[in-house]
Design a protein around this motif. Structure first.
Motif, PDB file in Angstrom:
ATOM      1  N   UNK A 216      18.566   5.025   4.577  1.00 27.59           N
ATOM      2  CA  UNK A 216      18.445   5.217   3.130  1.00 27.59           C
ATOM      3  C   UNK A 216      17.968   3.929   2.461  1.00 27.59           C
ATOM      4  N   UNK A 217      18.467   2.797   2.920  1.00 29.48           N
ATOM      5  CA  UNK A 217      18.086   1.515   2.335  1.00 29.48           C
ATOM      6  C   UNK A 217      16.615   1.210   2.560  1.00 29.48           C
ATOM      7  N   UNK A 218      16.109   1.462   3.766  1.00 30.23           N
ATOM      8  CA  UNK A 218      14.695   1.197   4.061  1.00 30.23           C
ATOM      9  C   UNK A 218      13.798   2.061   3.176  1.00 30.23           C
ATOM     10  N   UNK A 219      14.134   3.332   3.055  1.00 35.92           N
ATOM     11  CA  UNK A 219      13.331   4.226   2.203  1.00 35.92           C
ATOM     12  C   UNK A 219      13.374   3.752   0.754  1.00 35.92           C
ATOM     13  N   UNK A 220      14.554   3.360   0.277  1.00 40.18           N
ATOM     14  CA  UNK A 220      14.688   2.880  -1.097  1.00 40.18           C
ATOM     15  C   UNK A 220      13.901   1.594  -1.319  1.00 40.18           C
ATOM     16  N   UNK A 221      13.864   0.728  -0.315  1.00 43.50           N
ATOM     17  CA  UNK A 221      13.117  -0.530  -0.452  1.00 43.50           C
ATOM     18  C   UNK A 221      11.630  -0.264  -0.640  1.00 43.50           C
ATOM     19  N   UNK A 222      11.092   0.656   0.135  1.00 41.56           N
ATOM     20  CA  UNK A 222       9.677   1.008  -0.003  1.00 41.56           C
ATOM     21  C   UNK A 222       9.416   1.620  -1.377  1.00 41.56           C
ATOM     22  N   UNK A 223      10.309   2.531  -1.792  1.00 45.59           N
ATOM     23  CA  UNK A 223      10.148   3.166  -3.099  1.00 45.59           C
ATOM     24  C   UNK A 223      10.250   2.146  -4.231  1.00 45.59           C
ATOM     25  N   UNK A 224      11.181   1.201  -4.110  1.00 42.38           N
ATOM     26  CA  UNK A 224      11.339   0.175  -5.143  1.00 42.38           C
ATOM     27  C   UNK A 224      10.095  -0.699  -5.232  1.00 42.38           C
ATOM     28  N   UNK A 225       9.522  -1.042  -4.086  1.00 41.59           N
ATOM     29  CA  UNK A 225       8.313  -1.867  -4.086  1.00 41.59           C
ATOM     30  C   UNK A 225       7.137  -1.126  -4.729  1.00 41.59           C
ATOM     31  N   UNK A 226       7.027   0.167  -4.435  1.00 43.37           N
ATOM     32  CA  UNK A 226       5.959   0.971  -5.057  1.00 43.37           C
ATOM     33  C   UNK A 226       6.153   1.032  -6.570  1.00 43.37           C
ATOM     34  N   UNK A 227       7.401   1.254  -7.009  1.00 43.00           N
ATOM     35  CA  UNK A 227       7.698   1.314  -8.444  1.00 43.00           C
ATOM     36  C   UNK A 227       7.414  -0.039  -9.103  1.00 43.00           C
ATOM     37  N   UNK A 228       7.852  -1.112  -8.461  1.00 41.24           N
ATOM     38  CA  UNK A 228       7.643  -2.444  -9.017  1.00 41.24           C
ATOM     39  C   UNK A 228       6.157  -2.787  -9.080  1.00 41.24           C
ATOM     40  N   UNK A 229       5.405  -2.334  -8.108  1.00 40.56           N
ATOM     41  CA  UNK A 229       3.969  -2.618  -8.085  1.00 40.56           C
ATOM     42  C   UNK A 229       3.262  -1.974  -9.272  1.00 40.56           C
ATOM     43  N   UNK A 230       3.761  -0.795  -9.672  1.00 40.17           N
ATOM     44  CA  UNK A 230       3.154  -0.135 -10.800  1.00 40.17           C
ATOM     45  C   UNK A 230       3.612  -0.679 -12.135  1.00 40.17           C
ATOM     46  N   UNK A 231       4.915  -1.072 -12.207  1.00 37.64           N
ATOM     47  CA  UNK A 231       5.478  -1.470 -13.499  1.00 37.64           C
ATOM     48  C   UNK A 231       5.201  -2.906 -13.881  1.00 37.64           C
ATOM     49  N   UNK A 232       4.913  -3.769 -12.886  1.00 38.77           N
ATOM     50  CA  UNK A 232       4.793  -5.197 -13.187  1.00 38.77           C
ATOM     51  C   UNK A 232       3.353  -5.699 -13.188  1.00 38.77           C
ATOM     52  N   UNK A 233       2.388  -4.796 -13.200  1.00 38.69           N
ATOM     53  CA  UNK A 233       1.002  -5.235 -13.254  1.00 38.69           C
ATOM     54  C   UNK A 233       0.648  -5.764 -14.654  1.00 38.69           C
TER      55      UNK A 233
END
Length: 304
Positions: free
Chosen positions: A287-304
């Motif tokens: 669950x943690x690995x999946x969440x880490x990937x999802x968090x990185x994708x979300x952060x990549x979109x929100x912090x541009x």
């Protein structure tokens, strides 16, 4: 595709946590805990207002330090490094998995006393009268709840708010562990810390449950039926999802700080056994690995 410094930092922090876990000495969370204790001695009173000031001061200070650290980064590489170090400092997924494995090893050797002594690393439950089954249940429940608290929630708040979000969340969660009890001393003073932790964990707990269901779709039925039965809506969703995924039954009588609490049963399976601790640990890591990937994708979109 270009990756943002925040997203890169989150992934690097997860990798650092996986490789090294929490530092044995000089952990910044321990330093924060000492500062919190010192402030408690100055502010403590059996009043909610004092607790509000206590919580706001410490969480606000953590957020301010995070903001200053992030703003001082002169380029994307440095910003990613600062985010990585902050993520590593606040994540507890590897330590959670380590504690699970230690508990499983003690029970596999029939060393009940060692397991009782170790349970305090996972939860505040009184272990003095727990047998192997009781310790197994306590451990599985703690792994389920702490998957959200120690791993998913920091990633969510890191994705949303960067380094300030990471540090503020860990500060709030640490204060909840220190003073967020329904005891005579902390029922009023710790109210603000407990409620803030509940608010900050609401969305991460739901994400934890959702990812758990994605890993084991059979968990959906138990989550939908039992997730709201627990006194804590956050812990309830995580524990119900894990119960369904592992096909075990959680809940029952627990003793905290001398107070007995009867928790509702979650799930339809058998009571947890020692072998289920290792299964819960593996599920938590997935669950943690999946969440880490999802968090990185979300952060990549929100912090541009």
């Amino acid at each position: 595709m270009r990756i943002s410094p925040r997203a890169a930092g989150l992934l690097m922090g997860v990798a650092l946590d996986a490789a090294f876990g929490d530092p044995r000495k000089g952990h910044p969370v321990a330093a924060f805990g000492r500062a919190a204790k010192a402030l408690e001695r100055r502010l403590y009173a059996k009043k909610r207002a004092n607790g509000v000031v206590y919580t706001a001061t410490l969480v606000g200070a953590a957020a301010a330090i995070g903001y200053a650290a992030e703003r001082s980064a002169r380029n994307g590489t440095v910003k990613a490094g600062v985010t990585a170090v902050a993520t590593w400092a606040v994540l507890g997924g590897t330590s959670l998995a380590r504690e699970g494995r230690v508990m499983a090893a003690h029970l596999e050797r029939d060393d009940i006393e060692a397991a009782r002594n170790r349970l305090g690393h996972l939860c505040a439950r009184d272990p003095s009268h727990l047998d192997e089954a009781g310790i197994a249940r306590a451990t599985v429940e703690s792994i389920a709840e702490n998957t959200s608290d120690a791993a998913i929630a920091p990633l969510v708040w890191g994705a949303v708010a960067g380094v300030p979000g990471l540090l503020a969340y860990r500060a709030a969660n640490t204060l909840d562990a220190m003073v967020g009890y329904r005891s005579e001393r902390y029922e009023r003073f710790g109210w603000a810390s407990a409620r803030l932790d509940d608010v900050l964990n609401w969305v991460p707990a739901g994400i934890t449950a959702a990812i758990t269901v994605a890993c084991a779709p059979r968990a959906w039925r138990v989550l939908r039926r039992d997730g709201g039965k627990h006194p804590s809506p956050n812990a309830g969703r995580c524990e119900a999802a894990f119960a369904g995924a592992l096909n075990v039954r959680l809940g029952g009588a627990n003793v905290y700080h001398g107070r007995r609490e009867q928790r509702p049963e979650l799930g339809d399976g058998r009571p947890p056994e020692t072998s289920d601790i290792r299964r819960a640990t593996k599920l938590s890591a997935t669950v943690t690995v999946i969440a880490a990937v999802a968090a990185a994708v979300a952060a990549n979109g929100s912090s541009r």
